[in-house]
Scaffold this active site. Structure first.
Site, PDB file in Angstrom:
ATOM      1  N   ASP A   1       1.060  -1.241  -0.082  1.00 35.84           N
ATOM      2  CA  ASP A   1       0.003  -0.143   0.101  1.00 35.84           C
ATOM      3  C   ASP A   1       0.755   1.101  -0.068  1.00 35.84           C
ATOM      4  O   ASP A   1       1.845   1.139   0.347  1.00 35.84           O
ATOM      5  CB  ASP A   1      -0.986  -0.019   1.435  1.00 35.84           C
ATOM      6  CG  ASP A   1       0.096   0.276   2.558  1.00 35.84           C
ATOM      7  OD1 ASP A   1       0.909  -0.675   2.385  1.00 35.84           O
ATOM      8  OD2 ASP A   1      -0.554   0.657   3.438  1.00 35.84           O
ATOM      9  N   GLU A   2       0.196   2.396  -0.481  1.00 36.51           N
ATOM     10  CA  GLU A   2       0.790   3.787  -0.342  1.00 36.51           C
ATOM     11  C   GLU A   2       2.145   3.858  -0.926  1.00 36.51           C
ATOM     12  O   GLU A   2       3.097   4.227  -0.338  1.00 36.51           O
ATOM     13  CB  GLU A   2       0.868   4.319   1.156  1.00 36.51           C
ATOM     14  CG  GLU A   2      -0.545   4.354   1.618  1.00 36.51           C
ATOM     15  CD  GLU A   2      -0.642   4.852   3.169  1.00 36.51           C
ATOM     16  OE1 GLU A   2       0.301   4.402   3.738  1.00 36.51           O
ATOM     17  OE2 GLU A   2      -1.563   5.470   3.262  1.00 36.51           O
ATOM     18  N   VAL A   3       2.252   3.042  -2.128  1.00 34.89           N
ATOM     19  CA  VAL A   3       3.748   3.191  -2.840  1.00 34.89           C
ATOM     20  C   VAL A   3       3.487   4.776  -3.433  1.00 34.89           C
ATOM     21  O   VAL A   3       3.183   4.682  -4.322  1.00 34.89           O
ATOM     22  CB  VAL A   3       3.876   2.118  -3.869  1.00 34.89           C
ATOM     23  CG1 VAL A   3       5.092   2.388  -4.471  1.00 34.89           C
ATOM     24  CG2 VAL A   3       3.747   0.798  -3.051  1.00 34.89           C
TER      25      VAL A   3
END
Length: 538
Positions: free
Chosen positions: A214-216
């Site tokens: 997530d949240e790359v």
């Protein structure tokens, strides 16, 4: 008519007109209505100021009445975030049976730097890391409570505990940000393979592993990835597939879970073309109170066509404010109600395997601690009970929850600002000390904004030495009283925290939430003493 008669007549009219009005009940209605509206407005404004400042909320329950309870048929998995604040094993052994009684079926454990890495990656472990024997005890205790253990291993973003190290800084996707790892660096696969294998080796009975994703936020920054900057989706999926294959090669029966926020933006046909293996399953996550507009039917149907099944993820703590030290259970209940509404809509259209209740301990590796696990146990009980199809309330604990927590004042657990809860569950005494601190902090902030300090201890007074001695003496007495109260509270909080956490974690919590108040009080005392030494003005 003479002047005297005119004056007498005028006086009679002047006094008798209002009197006649007051004698007529209908004429009084507007007056009473005005008084009632003004009083109601003043009452609501006062209550809002008090409740919003103390962390309580005036709640209008019309939306609660619209929600229809439904039992969630699937895995109910509780996320334990150990990064930077691992509870003592003794405490975990006490709390696992309670989590199971609430209805949880598994634990998603995120070790981060609290795993005892060995050999050439030993430098990744924190000085506070568990030992291998403690990891075995944690898994054994969970399984004794019929809770499966699923490791959450970050393999793309949230890798600060790795990329902050000098040995691995060359693997950063963005040079100045030790968050995302470069997916196209050959060393990345070797490192992640080592990390995942060491963790999975300690979980011999594992059936699922979550690899994050997530949240790359920095994909396409490094020199290797810049060449493919127009193919971010391809780079992302290629990396996820590589990590999954590394795990499957050694653990062929393990399912691979990923957070879905990146692939959520990829259209159906493109996802199908990526040919993701069947053992990869998306976890749709959202921590908002209302999210019908974000989790749409298009997303659900896309995942049905590509993956066949999905998972949900809400939260029971740690997802609202980065510096919260209490858990606002009303937010998390609304979040789970929203998920259940989505579940009701789509349970017959796609296989929904389960739901994760996340409990983040920090917003990232460098952030301060937010609401601690023991403080959040009531919120966990409320959200799990809701998933079991039992109506839960924002302002009180259902009997099914309170039979487990054994709170003398259950109203205070969900509705902060109403006194102590006196709960008997492991960590209940810490909850009460934090509630006391919460009330103290609210009163202290009111004091710091009162008229005496604003009028006699502002920058003008301090710079020019202008003060009212009587007012400063009063302020001095109050400040010293607040300091004494804080001394007592600090001792109580540290005493209860040390049953659950190591000293380093207790010290961090103190430095984050209590020490700033001490610093401000010391500054005020010094300013008052400096001013009161002056007895001559020009």
């Amino acid at each position: 008519m003479s002047f005297e008669i005119q004056r007498k007549y005028s006086k009679k009219v002047w006094y008798e007109k209002p009197y006649r009005v007051l004698r007529n009940p209908l004429c009084m209605v507007p007056i009473f209505l005005f008084i009632f509206i003004f009083s109601l407005y003043f009452t609501i404004q006062t209550a809002l100021r008090e409740n919003l400042s103390t962390g309580s909320f005036i709640r209008f329950h019309s939306h609660e009445n619209k929600f229809k309870p439904i039992r969630f048929e699937g895995e109910k998995i509780v996320h334990l975030d150990f990064k930077g604040a691992p509870p003592k094993v003794k405490y975990l052994k006490e709390i696992f049976p309670i989590i199971a009684k609430f209805g949880a079926t598994a634990l998603l454990i995120e070790y981060d730097d609290m795993f005892p890495f060995q050999d050439n990656i030993e430098m990744l472990k924190s000085p506070l890391a568990y030992t291998l024997e403690e990891i075995r005890l944690i898994i054994e205790s969970a399984e004794n409570s019929n809770l499966k253990v699923i490791p959450l291993i970050q393999t793309f973003s949230h890798l600060e505990y790795v990329l902050k190290k000098d040995e691995f800084k060359d693997l950063r996707e963005a040079e100045d940000y030790p968050t995302d790892i470069c997916p196209m660096n050959p060393k990345t696969s070797l490192l992640l393979g080592n990390i995942t294998e060491q963790i999975l080796k300690m979980h011999p009975r594992v059936s699922m592993v979550h690899i994050g994703g997530d949240e790359v936020k920095h994909l396409g920054n490094c020199l290797r990835c810049k060449k493919e900057v127009n193919q971010k989706s391809s780079i992302y999926v290629h990396h996820i597939k590589n990590v999954a294959k590394m795990i499957i090669n050694n653990h062929p029966d393990v399912a691979i879970l990923i957070w879905d926020d990146f692939i959520r933006k990829i259209d159906t046909q493109e996802l199908i073309q990526f040919n993701l293996p069947p053992y990869i399953q998306p976890v749709i996550w959202n921590y908002d109170k209302k999210m019908r507009n974000e989790i749409t039917e298009d997303i659900i149907l896309k995942y049905r066509d590509v993956f066949g099944s999905i998972w949900f993820a809400g939260s029971f703590k740690g997802s609202i404010t980065r510096n919260s030290y209490i858990t606002k259970s009303d937010h998390h209940i609304s979040n789970i109600q929203s998920w259940l509404t989505i579940y009701r809509l789509y349970k017959n259209k796609i296989a929904i395997n389960g739901i994760f209740l996340t409990g983040w301990q920090r917003f990232d590796h460098f952030s301060i601690l937010c609401d601690l696990l023991p403080i959040s146990i009531p919120s966990l009980g409320l959200t799990l009970t809701l998933l079991n199809g039992i109506t839960t309330s924002y302002y009180n604990l259902p009997k099914e929850v309170n039979e487990i927590l054994k709170c003398e004042e259950p109203h205070s657990v969900a509705y902060f600002g109403n006194g102590l809860a006196y709960c008997s569950y492991p960590g209940g005494k810490l909850l009460d000390t934090i509630l006391q601190f919460h009330k103290y902090k609210y009163n202290y902030e009111v004091f710091m904004n009162n008229h005496a300090i604003v009028a006699w201890l502002n920058n003008y007074n301090i710079k020019r030495g202008m003060y009212n001695r009587k007012q400063l003496q009063k302020i001095s007495n109050q400040i010293n009283n607040y300091r004494r109260k804080l001394d007592t509270l600090t001792m109580d909080i540290k005493k209860e925290m040390k049953f659950i956490y190591r000293t380093e974690i207790v010290d961090e919590w103190y430095e984050s939430y209590v020490e700033p108040i001490y610093i401000e009080i010391a500054k005020l005392i010094n300013q008052v003493e400096t001013l009161m030494n002056k007895t001559i003005w020009h």
